[in-house]
Design a protein around this motif. Structure first.
Motif, short mmCIF file in Angstrom:
data_model
loop_
_atom_site.label_atom_id
_atom_site.label_comp_id
_atom_site.label_asym_id
_atom_site.label_seq_id
_atom_site.Cartn_x
_atom_site.Cartn_y
_atom_site.Cartn_z
N VAL A 305 2.16 32.73 25.58
CA VAL A 305 2.22 34.02 26.27
C VAL A 305 2.88 35.06 25.38
N GLY A 306 3.93 34.66 24.64
CA GLY A 306 4.62 35.60 23.76
C GLY A 306 3.71 36.15 22.67
N LEU A 307 2.86 35.29 22.10
CA LEU A 307 1.92 35.76 21.08
C LEU A 307 0.94 36.78 21.67
N ALA A 308 0.42 36.46 22.86
CA ALA A 308 -0.52 37.39 23.51
C ALA A 308 0.17 38.67 23.94
N PHE A 309 1.43 38.56 24.37
CA PHE A 309 2.20 39.72 24.77
C PHE A 309 2.40 40.67 23.58
N GLY A 310 2.76 40.10 22.44
CA GLY A 310 2.96 40.92 21.25
C GLY A 310 1.67 41.58 20.79
#
Length: 458
Positions: A305-310
Motif C-alpha cells: 500500500v505504501g508503494l502505491a500511496f507514494g
C-alpha cells in the motif's frame, strides 16, 4: 518490485505472497528464538523459569513496542520509492532518523528494565522469583538497542524487496541463541557456568550477531549498499525525525493497547485459578503461532500500500487492500477450523489431555479454543486493517480505535464476565473476542471509507 503497479489482482497476489511468505517465516523463527531460552532455562528449575518468564515478558513487550516505532520506516520508505524509484537520499534519511529514534527509545526501555524490581514487587511476585529476575533483567536490557536496530534493518531489506534476508538471519539467530545458551548457561567449552544470567548474555550475543549479519549482507548486496546507510549518520534531519515519530509513536501505542488487553487477561486468569491460567496459556500459545501468518501478510500489505500511496495509484491501493484482507482472513479460517474441530490434537502438542492430572485443564482449554476459533477471523482482520492504514501513514486514529476497543469493550467485558459471572475463564475469552471484533470493525470501516476521510493521495 518497483516497476509499474500491477493492473490485475493476480499480479498483486503474487507480489504480496513474495513479500509475505518470507516475513511469516521470519516471524515464526523469531518465536523460536524465544522458545530456545525456555528450553534451556526450564532445566534450571521452576523458580528460574518463572523469573525468566517475568523478565522476558516485560522485555519482550518493550522490544515489540520499539519495533513498532522503527517500523514507521516501512511506509515512509515505501512511499518514497513509490514516488521516485531511485530515492536513495530520502531512504537513507528515513533509516538514519528511525535509528536515532530507536536508539533513544531503547535507552528509555533500558531505564524501565532497571525498574523491574519495583514493578515486580508492586504486582505481588514472589520474593525468590524477584531475586533471580532482577539481575537477569539487568543483563538482558543491553539487548534492547541491538534488537531495535535489527528490527529496523529487517524492515529496510524487506521494503527494498529482499524479505528473505530477514528469514535467513532470524534462522541463524535461532542456532546462535541455542549455542549461546548451551555455552553460558551450563558452562560448556570452558565458559563459566552462569545459569540464568548466561541465558541473558546469550540473548545479547544473538541480537548483536543479527545486527552484524544485516550489515554484512547490506554491504554485499548491490541494490542495498547503494543506499549507504551509514553515510553521515551523525547529521540530524529533523523533519524526517518528526515523520518517524508521527507515524511510529501511534504504532507503539497500538501495540501497547493490544498487549495490555492480553496481559490483563493473563492476570485475570491467575486470579480465577491456576488450572484456568494453564488452559489459557496453551490455547493462547497456539493462537499466537497462527497469528504470525496474518501478521506477515500485514507487514507485506503496509509495503504494498505504501508503494502505491507514494505513486498516487488509488486503484493499486485498493487492489493491495483486497488481496491482503482475503489472504489474512482466509488463513485464519483454516486455523479456526482446526481449533474448532480438532482441539485435542492441538493439546497433544503440549500435554497429554487424557492424563488424570490434565483433564480439568484440557476441558477448559477446549472451551477457550472454541472462542478463539470464533475470533480468529477478527484477529487477522484487525492486524491487516491496521497495516493497510499504516501504508497510508494513518496511525493516530487507529491507535485511538485500539485503545478504545481493547481496553473498554474488550478488557471491560473480560473483567465483568470473568470475575463477576459464573463464566469465569470463558468470560475472559469472550472479552478478548469482543475487543478484537470492535477493533477489527473500526479498522476496516476506516479503510473502506479512506477516500471520504481524505486518506488517499490527491
Amino acid at each position: 518490485m518497483f516497476e509499474k503497479p500491477p493492473v490485475h489482482w493476480t499480479e498483486e497476489l503474487r507480489a504480496m505472497l513474495r513479500l509475505a511468505a518470507p516475513m511469516v517465516g521470519a516471524n515464526l523463527l523469531q518465536m523460536a528464538v524465544f522458545a530456545v531460552d525456555v528450553v534451556f532455562v526450564a532445566r534450571l528449575g521452576p523458580v528460574a523459569l518463572a523469573a525468566s518468564s517475568l523478565s522476558v515478558s516485560l522485555f519482550g513487550l518493550l522490544v515489540w513496542s520499539l519495533s513498532g516505532l522503527v517500523g514507521a520506516a516501512s511506509p515512509l520508505i515505501a512511499a518514497e520509492l513509490g514516488r521516485r524509484r531511485h530515492a536513495v537520499r530520502e531512504v537513507r534519511r528515513t533509516v538514519r532518523m528511525a535509528a536515532w529514534a530507536g536508539t533513544l527509545a531503547g535507552l528509555f526501555a533500558m531505564g524501565v528494565c532497571l525498574l523491574g524490581g519495583p514493578l515486580m514487587r508492586v504486582t505481588g511476585q514472589q520474593p525468590e522469583v524477584i531475586a533471580l529476575a532482577v539481575p537477569f533483567l539487568n543483563v538482558l536490557m543491553w539487548a534492547a538497542i541491538p534488537s531495535t536496530i535489527s528490527a529496523l534493518l529487517r524492515t529496510f531489506v524487506a521494503t527494498l524487496g529482499r524479505p528473505t534476508i530477514g528469514t535467513v538471519i532470524t534462522g541463524m539467530a535461532v542456532a546462535i541463541n541455542a549455542f549461546g545458551n548451551w555455552v553460558f548457561v551450563f558452562g560448556n567449552l570452558g565458559a563459566p557456568e552462569m545459569g540464568l544470567t548466561g541465558s541473558a548474555l546469550s540473548s545479547i550475543v544473538t541480537t548483536c550477531a543479527m545486527v552484524l549479519a544485516y550489515i554484512v549482507v547490506i554491504r554485499s548486496d548491490r541494490r542495498l549498499r547503494r543506499y549507504r546507510l551509514a553515510g553521515r549518520w551523525w547529521k540530524p534531519e529533523w523533519k524526517r525525525f518528526a515523520d518517524v515519530l508521527r507515524v511510529g509513536l501511534p504504532i507503539t501505542g497500538t501495540i501497547l493497547a493490544e498487549a495490555g488487553m492480553f496481559n490483563g487477561a493473563a492476570f485475570l486468569m491467575g486470579r480465577i485459578g491456576e488450572v484456568e491460567l494453564a488452559a489459557h496459556t496453551i490455547a493462547l500459545q497456539f493462537a499466537a503461532i497462527a497469528f504470525q501468518v496474518p501478521f506477515g501478510v500485514a507487514q507485506a500489505a503496509t509495503i504494498r500500500v505504501g508503494l502505491a500511496f507514494g505513486a498516487g495509484e488509488r486503484a493499486a491501493i485498493a487492489r493491495a487492500g483486497r488481496v491482503a484482507v482475503v489472504l489474512g482472513m482466509g488463513f485464519m479460517v483454516v486455523t479456526a477450523s482446526i481449533m474448532l474441530f480438532a482441539p485435542r490434537a492441538i493439546l497433544h502438542l503440549y500435554v497429554d489431555p487424557d492424563a488424570p492430572e490434565n483433564r480439568a485443564m484440557a476441558v477448559l482449554a477446549v472451551q477457550y479454543m472454541a472462542v478463539a476459533a470464533a475470533f480468529q477471523l477478527f484477529d487477522g482482520a484487525q492486524a491487516v486493517g491496521a497495516a493497510l492504514l499504516r501504508g497510508l501513514q494513518d496511525t493516530r486514529i487507529p491507535m485511538a480505535f485500539a485503545l478504545f476497543g481493547y481496553w473498554l469493550p474488550g478488557l471491560g467485558t473480560a473483567v465483568g464476565l470473568g470475575l463477576f459471572s459464573p463464566l469465569g475463564g470463558l468470560g475472559v475469552w469472550i472479552g478478548l473476542m469482543v475487543g478484537l471484533v470492535v477493533v477489527a470493525s473500526l479498522m476496516l470501516w476506516r479503510w473502506r471509507n479512506r477516500a471520504r476521510l481524505g486518506l488517499l493521495p490527491a
